[in-house]
Scaffold this motif. Structure first.
Motif, PDB file in Angstrom:
ATOM      1  N   LEU A  34      10.215 -19.271 -24.600  1.00  0.00           N
ATOM      2  CA  LEU A  34       9.922 -17.846 -24.810  1.00  0.00           C
ATOM      3  C   LEU A  34      10.078 -17.415 -26.261  1.00  0.00           C
ATOM      4  CD1 LEU A  34      11.556 -16.339 -21.607  1.00  0.00           C
ATOM      5  CD2 LEU A  34       9.124 -16.491 -22.141  1.00  0.00           C
ATOM      6  N   THR A  35      10.943 -18.073 -27.004  1.00  0.00           N
ATOM      7  CA  THR A  35      11.160 -17.672 -28.404  1.00  0.00           C
ATOM      8  C   THR A  35      10.395 -18.543 -29.393  1.00  0.00           C
ATOM      9  OG1 THR A  35      13.137 -19.051 -28.555  1.00  0.00           O
ATOM     10  CG2 THR A  35      13.437 -16.748 -27.892  1.00  0.00           C
ATOM     11  N   ALA A  42      -0.200 -16.730 -21.232  1.00  0.00           N
ATOM     12  CA  ALA A  42       0.597 -15.796 -20.433  1.00  0.00           C
ATOM     13  C   ALA A  42       1.219 -16.480 -19.225  1.00  0.00           C
ATOM     14  CB  ALA A  42      -0.271 -14.629 -19.987  1.00  0.00           C
ATOM     15  N   ALA A  43       0.522 -17.430 -18.632  1.00  0.00           N
ATOM     16  CA  ALA A  43       1.056 -18.128 -17.462  1.00  0.00           C
ATOM     17  C   ALA A  43       2.301 -18.930 -17.816  1.00  0.00           C
ATOM     18  CB  ALA A  43      -0.010 -19.053 -16.865  1.00  0.00           C
ATOM     19  N   VAL A  44       2.294 -19.545 -18.982  1.00  0.00           N
ATOM     20  CA  VAL A  44       3.448 -20.338 -19.409  1.00  0.00           C
ATOM     21  C   VAL A  44       4.650 -19.429 -19.659  1.00  0.00           C
ATOM     22  CG1 VAL A  44       4.343 -21.872 -21.210  1.00  0.00           C
ATOM     23  CG2 VAL A  44       2.014 -22.182 -20.371  1.00  0.00           C
ATOM     24  N   SER A  45       4.430 -18.292 -20.284  1.00  0.00           N
ATOM     25  CA  SER A  45       5.544 -17.385 -20.548  1.00  0.00           C
ATOM     26  C   SER A  45       6.068 -16.764 -19.243  1.00  0.00           C
ATOM     27  CB  SER A  45       5.138 -16.297 -21.536  1.00  0.00           C
ATOM     28  OG  SER A  45       4.156 -15.461 -20.991  1.00  0.00           O
TER      29      SER A  45
END
Length: 69
Positions: A34-35, A42-45
């Protein structure tokens, strides 16, 4: 609240220590995703956010398990 703090300080069974460590690992990996300074889909986050939540819950619940004889 005092009972919860005392319970967290008691010894944890080996099985729940493994779950706690796995939860910490999942939380750390998802925080790194996330950082990340690169743009990610968007799916990965979204998945990383769910992993962070699941890791935090697993860690907190397994820490409160108590080894009683």
């Amino acid at each position: 609240m005092k009972k919860i703090i005392q319970r967290a300080a008691l010894p944890t069974p080996p099985f729940f220590r493994k779950i706690r460590n796995l939860g910490l690992l999942l939380t750390a990996i998802s925080a790194a995703i996330l950082t990340a300074p690169v743009s990610i889909p968007a799916a990965v986050s979204t998945v990383a956010g769910y992993l962070a939540l699941g890791g935090a819950i697993a860690t907190s619940v397994s820490q409160l398990a108590v080894h009683e004889e």
